[in-house]
Design a protein around this motif. Structure first.
Motif, mmCIF file in Angstrom:
data_model
loop_
_atom_site.group_PDB
_atom_site.id
_atom_site.type_symbol
_atom_site.label_atom_id
_atom_site.label_comp_id
_atom_site.label_asym_id
_atom_site.label_seq_id
_atom_site.Cartn_x
_atom_site.Cartn_y
_atom_site.Cartn_z
ATOM 1 N N PRO A 192 -51.616 18.086 -30.578
ATOM 2 C CA PRO A 192 -50.372 17.796 -29.847
ATOM 3 C C PRO A 192 -49.163 17.679 -30.770
ATOM 4 O O PRO A 192 -48.053 18.058 -30.393
ATOM 5 C CB PRO A 192 -50.670 16.463 -29.144
ATOM 6 N N VAL A 193 -49.366 17.170 -31.969
ATOM 7 C CA VAL A 193 -48.269 17.077 -32.937
ATOM 8 C C VAL A 193 -47.820 18.474 -33.342
ATOM 9 O O VAL A 193 -46.621 18.763 -33.429
ATOM 10 C CB VAL A 193 -48.706 16.271 -34.183
ATOM 11 N N ARG A 196 -45.695 19.993 -30.631
ATOM 12 C CA ARG A 196 -44.328 19.464 -30.604
ATOM 13 C C ARG A 196 -43.489 20.042 -31.738
ATOM 14 O O ARG A 196 -42.341 20.449 -31.525
ATOM 15 C CB ARG A 196 -44.357 17.937 -30.699
ATOM 16 N N ARG A 199 -42.769 23.841 -31.120
ATOM 17 C CA ARG A 199 -41.766 24.067 -30.073
ATOM 18 C C ARG A 199 -40.366 23.723 -30.562
ATOM 19 O O ARG A 199 -39.374 24.210 -30.009
ATOM 20 C CB ARG A 199 -42.096 23.241 -28.827
ATOM 21 N N ALA A 200 -40.266 22.878 -31.588
ATOM 22 C CA ALA A 200 -38.960 22.503 -32.132
ATOM 23 C C ALA A 200 -38.375 23.580 -33.035
ATOM 24 O O ALA A 200 -37.196 23.519 -33.386
ATOM 25 C CB ALA A 200 -39.078 21.192 -32.914
#
Length: 215
Positions: A192-193, A196, A199-200
């Motif tokens: 999950p990290v 994130r 996607r940034a």
């Protein structure tokens, strides 16, 4: 991690048409038409932004030109009626202007636009002087980044950071901005990290996984 985000000054338009507080109504319309923009910053002699005058600020002049609004309309639309009687940019402008700093991230600029429901933002620097204008179209330029450029940044800034070899073996592929992370990871709690952080990265449309977890 230092590859992203890009900032407003990277994508903004620097050649900006402006008007002064005393610019006449017809001159505002003419500049809007000539420059093919929907709004103009209103600046003082030091190019500090006083407000913004837009097509929406000008339209009440035409809307109420041949009508005599009833009492309800007068109470409900006091601001528009005032603009209908205005003859200079200073009287027409929306003030204070919603602005964005030149060093703001593109995500921050997008949030300001969405929150304020505007299409363009005057860009100001440290002394609040106008440096440019950023539009919705400018913010979307990041999605024109090449796939391999995005992939290389994710390998360097995300994969090498979270999944160093030899414990993990993660492949990165990008097609039309969609990132796929595949291979083997030692610690699946980091997935999950990774999503994130990936996607940034500017230009990423979505992130998908084809990973095999191994405790």
């Amino acid at each position: 991690m230092h590859g992203t985000p890009h900032v407003v000054s990277d994508v903004m338009t620097r050649d900006v048409a402006v008007v002064g507080r005393d610019t006449a109504f017809k001159d505002v319309v003419r500049i809007l038409q000539e420059r093919k923009v929907s709004a103009l910053p209103v600046v003082d002699g030091g190019r500090r932004v006083l407000g913004v005058v837009s097509e929406a600020d000008l339209l009440p002049k035409e809307e109420f030109r041949d009508s005599d609004p009833d009492r309800y309309t007068q109470l409900r639309r006091l601001t528009d009626l005032a603009k209908a009687g205005s003859i200079t940019a200073g009287e027409l402008m929306t003030s204070p202007a919603v602005t964005v700093r030149a060093d703001a991230t593109l995500a921050q600029a997008a949030r300001i636009m969405a929150r304020s429901r505007v299409k363009r933002l005057p860009v100001v620097g440290d002394t609040d002087r106008l440096e440019g204008v950023v539009s919705r179209a400018d913010l979307l330029k990041v999605f024109l980044r090449k796939d391999e450029e995005i992939a290389e940044e994710i390998r360097r800034e995300v994969v090498a950071y979270l999944f160093p070899a030899p414990e993990s073996a993660v492949r990165v592929s990008v097609h039309d901005g969609v990132v796929t992370l595949g291979g083997r990871v030692r610690d699946t709690s980091l997935v999950p990290v990774a999503a994130r952080l990936a996607r940034a990265v500017e230009g990423v449309v979505d992130v998908r996984f084809e990973l095999d977890g191994r405790a």
